[in-house]
Design a protein around this motif. Structure first.
Motif, PDB file in Angstrom:
ATOM      1  N   PRO A  94       0.806  -1.225   0.000  1.00 59.63           N
ATOM      2  CA  PRO A  94       0.000   0.000   0.000  1.00 59.63           C
ATOM      3  C   PRO A  94       0.839   1.275   0.000  1.00 59.63           C
ATOM      4  O   PRO A  94       0.345   2.347  -0.330  1.00 59.63           O
ATOM      5  CB  PRO A  94      -0.809  -0.116   1.291  1.00 59.63           C
ATOM      6  CG  PRO A  94       0.040  -0.941   2.188  1.00 59.63           C
ATOM      7  CD  PRO A  94       0.775  -1.904   1.302  1.00 59.63           C
ATOM      8  N   VAL A  95       2.122   1.174   0.388  1.00 56.52           N
ATOM      9  CA  VAL A  95       3.018   2.333   0.437  1.00 56.52           C
ATOM     10  C   VAL A  95       4.432   1.891   0.069  1.00 56.52           C
ATOM     11  O   VAL A  95       4.735   0.696   0.045  1.00 56.52           O
ATOM     12  CB  VAL A  95       3.053   2.979   1.848  1.00 56.52           C
ATOM     13  CG1 VAL A  95       1.741   3.649   2.189  1.00 56.52           C
ATOM     14  CG2 VAL A  95       3.434   1.945   2.901  1.00 56.52           C
ATOM     15  N   SER A  96       5.283   2.866  -0.183  1.00 59.78           N
ATOM     16  CA  SER A  96       6.704   2.592  -0.391  1.00 59.78           C
ATOM     17  C   SER A  96       7.425   2.677   0.945  1.00 59.78           C
ATOM     18  O   SER A  96       7.035   3.443   1.825  1.00 59.78           O
ATOM     19  CB  SER A  96       7.313   3.612  -1.357  1.00 59.78           C
ATOM     20  OG  SER A  96       6.697   3.544  -2.628  1.00 59.78           O
ATOM     21  N   GLY A  97       8.479   1.892   1.097  1.00 61.02           N
ATOM     22  CA  GLY A  97       9.249   1.950   2.342  1.00 61.02           C
ATOM     23  C   GLY A  97      10.085   0.709   2.551  1.00 61.02           C
ATOM     24  O   GLY A  97      10.407  -0.018   1.607  1.00 61.02           O
ATOM     25  N   ILE A  98      10.428   0.476   3.804  1.00 60.48           N
ATOM     26  CA  ILE A  98      11.238  -0.678   4.205  1.00 60.48           C
ATOM     27  C   ILE A  98      10.339  -1.682   4.921  1.00 60.48           C
ATOM     28  O   ILE A  98       9.561  -1.310   5.803  1.00 60.48           O
ATOM     29  CB  ILE A  98      12.377  -0.260   5.145  1.00 60.48           C
ATOM     30  CG1 ILE A  98      13.269   0.797   4.490  1.00 60.48           C
ATOM     31  CG2 ILE A  98      13.208  -1.468   5.561  1.00 60.48           C
ATOM     32  CD1 ILE A  98      14.002   0.304   3.276  1.00 60.48           C
ATOM     33  N   VAL A  99      10.451  -2.952   4.545  1.00 62.07           N
ATOM     34  CA  VAL A  99       9.678  -3.994   5.228  1.00 62.07           C
ATOM     35  C   VAL A  99      10.219  -4.132   6.654  1.00 62.07           C
ATOM     36  O   VAL A  99      11.375  -4.493   6.860  1.00 62.07           O
ATOM     37  CB  VAL A  99       9.777  -5.344   4.489  1.00 62.07           C
ATOM     38  CG1 VAL A  99       8.998  -6.414   5.250  1.00 62.07           C
ATOM     39  CG2 VAL A  99       9.242  -5.213   3.071  1.00 62.07           C
ATOM     40  N   ALA A 100       9.371  -3.811   7.611  1.00 64.20           N
ATOM     41  CA  ALA A 100       9.796  -3.825   9.012  1.00 64.20           C
ATOM     42  C   ALA A 100       9.381  -5.089   9.737  1.00 64.20           C
ATOM     43  O   ALA A 100       9.926  -5.399  10.794  1.00 64.20           O
ATOM     44  CB  ALA A 100       9.223  -2.605   9.747  1.00 64.20           C
ATOM     45  N   TYR A 101       8.409  -5.811   9.176  1.00 65.19           N
ATOM     46  CA  TYR A 101       7.861  -6.959   9.909  1.00 65.19           C
ATOM     47  C   TYR A 101       7.206  -7.911   8.914  1.00 65.19           C
ATOM     48  O   TYR A 101       6.494  -7.493   7.989  1.00 65.19           O
ATOM     49  CB  TYR A 101       6.835  -6.454  10.926  1.00 65.19           C
ATOM     50  CG  TYR A 101       5.950  -7.532  11.527  1.00 65.19           C
ATOM     51  CD1 TYR A 101       6.444  -8.437  12.453  1.00 65.19           C
ATOM     52  CD2 TYR A 101       4.604  -7.634  11.169  1.00 65.19           C
ATOM     53  CE1 TYR A 101       5.639  -9.419  13.008  1.00 65.19           C
ATOM     54  CE2 TYR A 101       3.784  -8.605  11.718  1.00 65.19           C
ATOM     55  CZ  TYR A 101       4.305  -9.500  12.636  1.00 65.19           C
ATOM     56  OH  TYR A 101       3.497 -10.464  13.177  1.00 65.19           O
ATOM     57  N   VAL A 102       7.473  -9.190   9.089  1.00 65.40           N
ATOM     58  CA  VAL A 102       6.759 -10.240   8.358  1.00 65.40           C
ATOM     59  C   VAL A 102       6.380 -11.307   9.374  1.00 65.40           C
ATOM     60  O   VAL A 102       7.256 -11.887  10.030  1.00 65.40           O
ATOM     61  CB  VAL A 102       7.616 -10.857   7.235  1.00 65.40           C
ATOM     62  CG1 VAL A 102       6.865 -12.010   6.577  1.00 65.40           C
ATOM     63  CG2 VAL A 102       7.999  -9.819   6.201  1.00 65.40           C
ATOM     64  N   ALA A 103       5.089 -11.553   9.542  1.00 65.81           N
ATOM     65  CA  ALA A 103       4.641 -12.533  10.536  1.00 65.81           C
ATOM     66  C   ALA A 103       5.133 -13.923  10.170  1.00 65.81           C
ATOM     67  O   ALA A 103       5.195 -14.289   8.990  1.00 65.81           O
ATOM     68  CB  ALA A 103       3.121 -12.524  10.626  1.00 65.81           C
TER      69      ALA A 103
END
Length: 621
Positions: free
Chosen positions: A49-58
């Motif tokens: 939904p947005v650009s950025g850094i993946v901070a969490y993956v369950a």
């Protein structure tokens, strides 16, 4: 520059956009996870939904989080209560730390599998740091294709942070990488403020890179460990590291290489390292509850002294059972924590601890010396039991037929452990514990002022080497054996000295950012956690380190000369009530404790304020 740009939240999946308040889950509908929107999906593909850094993956792949460049923390949660599906309906092709762009395909969800499980298929998008980031959000309630704008977010005007706003997961990833990777890690434990790695090769660790990671205060070496000093958030980062490298590395026993030959000195160092590791991991989880119980004991004593509460009242008896119970049942608590550390059965060791306490009660009626039966409040016998429980359990599993193990293994193990403790090892350990406590008192009483000067003048050196945990069990043994500890009173002084040193830096500096950090470090030290003060500021300036030790030593001298005593495993200013005698309430000991602590604070503050930095060095970095 201040952040004034709007943020577009794209729909991560094709479907009908609904208000978050309409989502069939109270956590999301009450916006407890932050503001956002829901999507009733009609297709399986999922997009960012947005650009950025993946901070969490369950771990179960039902959710992921993205941190944008301007600080928004965006959560995408696929389905309601889908964590219980163990990842079956989901695929994600992203990983923590990866940079992604808005509209990028990141995976898929099997809508039909979710519906077949009887769970809602709703996809939720929420800004989890709503309170800090979000000023306003406008959600477009309509049918949307994936990657179309579903909401327009207006951020608050915020100042840029000094370090990137990254998640615990990202911090964990960076630490793992810079200690040499998962393959270089043998085991990981933690105490109140530090990650304690056992590494295969410490030379592979990148100290400089680790020190630059947000939340990391410094690096220390000691007790055979590579120690990453974090502070009060250590548990969160530890949990994330274990999540990434696997639970097998949590408190994993360190196996010796049988092909190597060690000298006697090396064997002694390895033994000491192992012993300190057991003590650290066994006692650390109990420090907070023991300290809190001790302070509460002081509060009750004051209430009784000023006739606010009657010792004979039911209320007092009930409340007094809290600190009494915590200290009395230390063998039960330590049995559990020591077993967790040594990979014994924690339930069996807790039961052994409970039986030892019970035996101490009934054995008063037996013709046995008291010292041989007083296991209540003891610490070392149950740790010894945890140490031998693992090999004993292995032996019993080989000896007892499998068909009988469910019924008889545990009870036979308990019986053998109790016999070893009560008949052989326990009496010896108890005598040694009493002699240790007596020895501490003898050394202290030889010259209290000099001992206070010596202990408090050099204690910070032990902290830097991670060896202060040698002293903590000695103080705990004092408290368990005698009900008080002169040694712990001296340790309390060192915390105040470090707080006074960084408080002087906070008052003197002209840099608002540095002032804010040093104030926080001083408050932390006055609450008994000194790593932020020591590693964040004091150790970075040799002069300040020397002066803070001088202030601490003078404080220890005053504390010793006044014969200040302590009645709980806590200290610094937050634990000042632990200096109240639980039998009589406020007396000269408490007043002397206040004098010693305030004198230490004032002396160290003056030393560092006037001589801690050079004239052109106001901004302590």
């Amino acid at each position: 520059m201040p952040n004034t740009t709007s943020l577009n939240l794209l729909s991560p999946v094709s479907g009908n956009i609904i208000p978050l308040t309409k989502v069939n889950d109270p956590v999301f509908s009450q916006e407890l996870m932050g503001k956002g929107f829901g999507v009733e999906p009609d297709k399986n593909k999922i997009f960012a939904p947005v650009s950025g850094i993946v901070a969490y993956v369950a771990g179960t792949l039902h959710a992921f989080g993205i941190t944008t460049a301007d600080g928004a923390e965006v959560l995408v949660h696929m389905g309601i209560n889908t964590v219980e599906l163990s990842g079956a309906p989901f695929t994600l092709n992203i990983s923590v730390g990866q940079s992604i762009t808005a509209g990028q395909e990141v995976g898929s969800m099997d809508i039909q599998k979710i519906k077949n499980s009887g769970r809602p298929k709703t996809v939720v998008v929420a800004i989890t740091n709503t309170e800090d980031y979000l000023k306003d959000i406008k959600v477009e309630i309509s049918k949307k294709n994936a990657t179309e704008t579903a909401a327009l977010v207006t951020p608050k005007i915020v100042k840029p942070k000094e370090k990137p706003n990254i998640s615990y997961s990202q911090i964990a990833t960076e630490i793992i990488k810079n200690v040499g990777g998962k393959e270089n890690i043998k085991s990981l434990i933690h105490c109140i403020t530090r990650l304690r790695f056992y590494l295969k090769d410490e030379s592979l660790a990148n100290d400089k890179a680790i020190r630059s990671i947000p939340k990391v205060i410094d690096i220390a070496h000691g007790a055979g460990q590579y120690q990453v000093v974090i502070g009060q958030e250590v548990t969160n980062i530890y949990n994330e590291i274990i999540k990434q490298i696997g639970t097998d590395f949590a408190n994993k026993p360190i196996k010796n290489d049988s092909t190597k030959h060690f000298t006697f000195t090396q064997e002694m160092k390895k033994g000491l390292s192992s012993f300190l590791s057991v003590l650290t991991e066994s006692i650390a989880p109990l420090v907070g509850i023991l300290g809190g119980a001790g302070v509460f004991k002081g509060i009750l004593a004051i209430l009784v002294q000023f006739n606010i509460m009657n010792k004979a009242s039911v209320t007092y008896l009930l409340l007094n059972s809290i600190p009494k119970g915590v200290f009395y049942f230390i063998p039960v608590l330590l049995g559990y924590t020591a077993a967790k550390k040594l990979h014994s059965n924690p339930i069996i060791l807790a039961v052994v601890g409970a039986i030892l306490v019970y035996f101490s009660t009934v054995a008063t009626y037996l013709p046995l010396p008291t010292i041989l039966t007083n296991y209540a409040s003891s610490i070392f016998p149950i740790i010894f039991a945890a140490w031998i429980a693992k090999p004993l359990e292995k032996l019993l599993k080989k000896t007892i037929p499998k068909i009988l193990q469910t019924m008889f293994l545990s009870i036979i193990e308990i019986i053998i452990l109790l016999l070893i403790i009560t008949v052989i090892a326990g009496p010896i350990i108890l005598v040694a514990s009493y002699k240790l406590a007596d020895g501490v008192d003898i050394v202290y009483n030889w010259n209290p002022g000099f001992i206070g000067l010596l202990v408090d003048g050099f204690y910070q050196f032990l902290i830097t080497m991670g060896l202060h945990w040698i002293v903590i069990p000695v103080a705990l043994n004092d408290l368990a054996t005698n009900g008080h500890s002169y040694l712990n009173a001296l340790l309390s002084i060192t915390m105040v000295a470090q707080g006074g040193a960084v408080l002087a830096l906070a008052i003197k500096t002209h840099d608002k950012t540095v002032r804010n950090k040093t104030f926080k470090a001083s408050v932390s030290a006055f609450c008994g956690i000194t790593e932020s003060a020591l590693y964040g500021f004091i150790l970075k300036h040799k002069r300040i380190f020397v002066l803070s030790n001088i202030g601490s030593g003078i404080g220890g001298l005053i504390c010793g000369l006044l014969h200040v005593n302590n009645y709980a495993l806590t200290g610094s200013l937050v634990g000042i009530l632990s200096f109240v005698d639980p039998n009589v309430g406020i007396n000269t000991n408490f007043l002397n404790a206040i004098i010693a602590h305030l004198s230490t604070l004032l002396i160290t503050f003056v030393l560092v304020y006037f001589w801690g930095t050079q004239k052109k060095s106001n901004d302590q970095r």
